[in-house]
Design a protein around this motif. Structure first.
Motif, PDB file in Angstrom:
ATOM      1  N   ASN A  76       0.523   6.717  -0.451  1.00 47.09           N
ATOM      2  CA  ASN A  76      -0.035   5.372  -0.348  1.00 47.09           C
ATOM      3  C   ASN A  76      -1.527   5.341  -0.028  1.00 47.09           C
ATOM      4  O   ASN A  76      -2.120   4.275   0.078  1.00 47.09           O
ATOM      5  CB  ASN A  76       0.755   4.504   0.634  1.00 47.09           C
ATOM      6  CG  ASN A  76       0.860   5.111   2.003  1.00 47.09           C
ATOM      7  OD1 ASN A  76      -0.024   5.847   2.441  1.00 47.09           O
ATOM      8  ND2 ASN A  76       1.962   4.826   2.695  1.00 47.09           N
ATOM      9  N   SER A  90      -4.728   2.384  -4.807  1.00 45.01           N
ATOM     10  CA  SER A  90      -4.745   1.864  -3.442  1.00 45.01           C
ATOM     11  C   SER A  90      -5.997   1.042  -3.189  1.00 45.01           C
ATOM     12  O   SER A  90      -7.061   1.284  -3.778  1.00 45.01           O
ATOM     13  CB  SER A  90      -4.688   3.035  -2.453  1.00 45.01           C
ATOM     14  OG  SER A  90      -5.025   2.623  -1.160  1.00 45.01           O
ATOM     15  N   GLU A  91      -5.870   0.069  -2.296  1.00 41.11           N
ATOM     16  CA  GLU A  91      -7.023  -0.739  -1.911  1.00 41.11           C
ATOM     17  C   GLU A  91      -8.140   0.131  -1.349  1.00 41.11           C
ATOM     18  O   GLU A  91      -9.316  -0.199  -1.454  1.00 41.11           O
ATOM     19  CB  GLU A  91      -6.599  -1.798  -0.890  1.00 41.11           C
ATOM     20  CG  GLU A  91      -5.664  -2.830  -1.484  1.00 41.11           C
ATOM     21  CD  GLU A  91      -5.149  -3.826  -0.456  1.00 41.11           C
ATOM     22  OE1 GLU A  91      -5.549  -3.695   0.718  1.00 41.11           O
ATOM     23  OE2 GLU A  91      -4.364  -4.709  -0.834  1.00 41.11           O
ATOM     24  N   ARG A  92      -7.770   1.261  -0.796  1.00 40.69           N
ATOM     25  CA  ARG A  92      -8.776   2.182  -0.276  1.00 40.69           C
ATOM     26  C   ARG A  92      -9.625   2.787  -1.389  1.00 40.69           C
ATOM     27  O   ARG A  92     -10.712   3.292  -1.155  1.00 40.69           O
ATOM     28  CB  ARG A  92      -8.122   3.310   0.515  1.00 40.69           C
ATOM     29  CG  ARG A  92      -7.278   2.851   1.685  1.00 40.69           C
ATOM     30  CD  ARG A  92      -6.689   4.061   2.402  1.00 40.69           C
ATOM     31  NE  ARG A  92      -5.359   3.779   2.909  1.00 40.69           N
ATOM     32  CZ  ARG A  92      -4.607   4.649   3.537  1.00 40.69           C
ATOM     33  NH1 ARG A  92      -5.050   5.871   3.733  1.00 40.69           N
ATOM     34  NH2 ARG A  92      -3.406   4.331   3.972  1.00 40.69           N
ATOM     35  N   ARG A  95      -3.328   6.729  -2.233  1.00 36.35           N
ATOM     36  CA  ARG A  95      -3.780   6.771  -3.623  1.00 36.35           C
ATOM     37  C   ARG A  95      -3.240   5.631  -4.477  1.00 36.35           C
ATOM     38  O   ARG A  95      -3.939   5.138  -5.365  1.00 36.35           O
ATOM     39  CB  ARG A  95      -3.333   8.096  -4.243  1.00 36.35           C
ATOM     40  CG  ARG A  95      -3.882   9.338  -3.566  1.00 36.35           C
ATOM     41  CD  ARG A  95      -5.247   9.704  -4.094  1.00 36.35           C
ATOM     42  NE  ARG A  95      -5.153  10.040  -5.510  1.00 36.35           N
ATOM     43  CZ  ARG A  95      -6.194   9.985  -6.351  1.00 36.35           C
ATOM     44  NH1 ARG A  95      -7.376   9.583  -5.925  1.00 36.35           N
ATOM     45  NH2 ARG A  95      -6.044  10.325  -7.614  1.00 36.35           N
ATOM     46  N   GLY A 138      -0.401   2.007  -4.653  1.00 36.41           N
ATOM     47  CA  GLY A 138       0.419   1.029  -3.960  1.00 36.41           C
ATOM     48  C   GLY A 138       1.138   0.156  -4.968  1.00 36.41           C
ATOM     49  O   GLY A 138       0.752   0.087  -6.148  1.00 36.41           O
TER      50      GLY A 138
END
Length: 326
Positions: free
Chosen positions: A87, A132-134, A89, A91
């Protein structure tokens, strides 16, 4: 940006208690982590407890997963599926209110009986993921259809689910299953523009890239397998009206030979079939770099001890598709 997408048949992976665990979860997790897989489609995982233990072993803070099983009255047809993903990377897709699209078994599709199609014995499992949002969020969507084609027609679930394959051999039955998956299920869910999440449409309109993957129980002619082949027109399917060229890839042998008393196998002769594959629309993936291979888990983690690998991990090797957006 690249993503590594794996498929792994874990052969009757179930879990009831610590005393009942029969898999080497530490080794399975090491294989997944070392291959740097971002998401794995798993077949033959029989309950959610098994999934939870695997996610915990991988590291619950970095991994997430979902499990489900096709509706069936029989145990073997109800063999479950799972998706696990890193998660950091990837979602699950959300709608504009933040509600999540949960993976689901695909029970709704049409069959063309005039072409001999029949409903699937074991319906596939479907997930939709985005970066992912990251990593900047939703520039693209990866859709995965996790498939496990039934191996044999000599199963009681065929009768319990009103599947009549009395006029088909086992290989023809598998081809019928692949025909539905590749020509009916895949096009429908690769073209689907939105889904309802708790009654609301998806939030995003973004490029979608759909991959079917799993254990097809069918070999490619280009492999070193000895039979149970897809026909050439099944390996490459031209759907001119829909503008699709659906290809099935991954020609390395991925299943272990059956264990025989007093026989030891080596890297050269320990494999039997090329059953694990990826399928995708070649035209949709134009301009995107794709690379597929098997992960050499028996050699690299068990020193070519096929018997121990079969006992602790599976009778299949995992495979990986390396997808790189340019």
């Amino acid at each position: 940006m690249g993503y590594k997408i794996g498929s792994f048949n874990l052969y009757k992976f179930s879990f009831q208690s610590d005393d009942d665990i029969r898999k080497n979860l530490e080794k399975i997790s090491q294989i997944i982590r070392d291959a740097e897989l971002d998401v794995v489609a798993i077949q033959e995982i029989f309950n959610k407890k098994a999934l939870d233990r695997l996610v915990s072993e991988l590291g619950a803070n970095g991994w997430e997963g979902r499990w489900d099983s096709p509706n069936s009255r029989s145990v073997s047809a109800a063999e479950g599926y799972a998706f696990i993903w890193n998660n950091a990377r990837l979602g699950l897709v959300k709608n504009r209110y933040g509600k999540i699209f949960e993976p689901r078994i695909l029970n709704q599709y049409k069959v063309d009986k005039s072409f001999g199609q029949r409903y699937l014995i074991r319906n596939p499992y479907y997930a939709r993921l985005t970066p992912s949002e990251r990593l900047g969020g939703t520039f693209a969507e990866i859709r995965l259809i996790n498939a496990h084609i039934m191996f044999s027609k000599n199963r009681t679930e065929n009768e319990s689910n009103n599947h009549d394959f009395s006029d088909l051999g086992a290989i023809s039955m598998r081809r019928n299953e692949f025909d539905i998956l590749s020509k009916t299920v895949y096009p429908k869910y690769s073209d689907k523009t939105y889904d309802l999440i708790n009654g609301e449409r998806d939030a995003y309109c973004m490029p979608t890239y759909t991959i079917m993957l799993g254990d097809y129980n069918l070999n490619l002619k280009s492999s070193a397998a000895q039979g149970s082949f897809l026909r050439p027109d099944e390996e490459i399917i031209e759907l001119a009206d829909e503008g699709k060229r659906i290809v099935t890839v991954q020609s390395d042998l991925t299943t272990l030979k059956s264990k025989k008393e007093g026989v030891s196998y080596s890297q050269a002769d320990g494999y039997a079939n090329n059953y694990d594959h990826f399928t995708y629309d070649e035209k949709r993936f134009e301009g995107i770099k794709l690379d597929v291979k098997r992960i050499e888990a028996v050699k690299n983690y068990y020193g070519d001890d096929f018997d121990l690998y079969r006992k602790e991990v599976s009778d299949h090797l995992p495979i990986v598709l390396d997808l790189e957006f340019r």
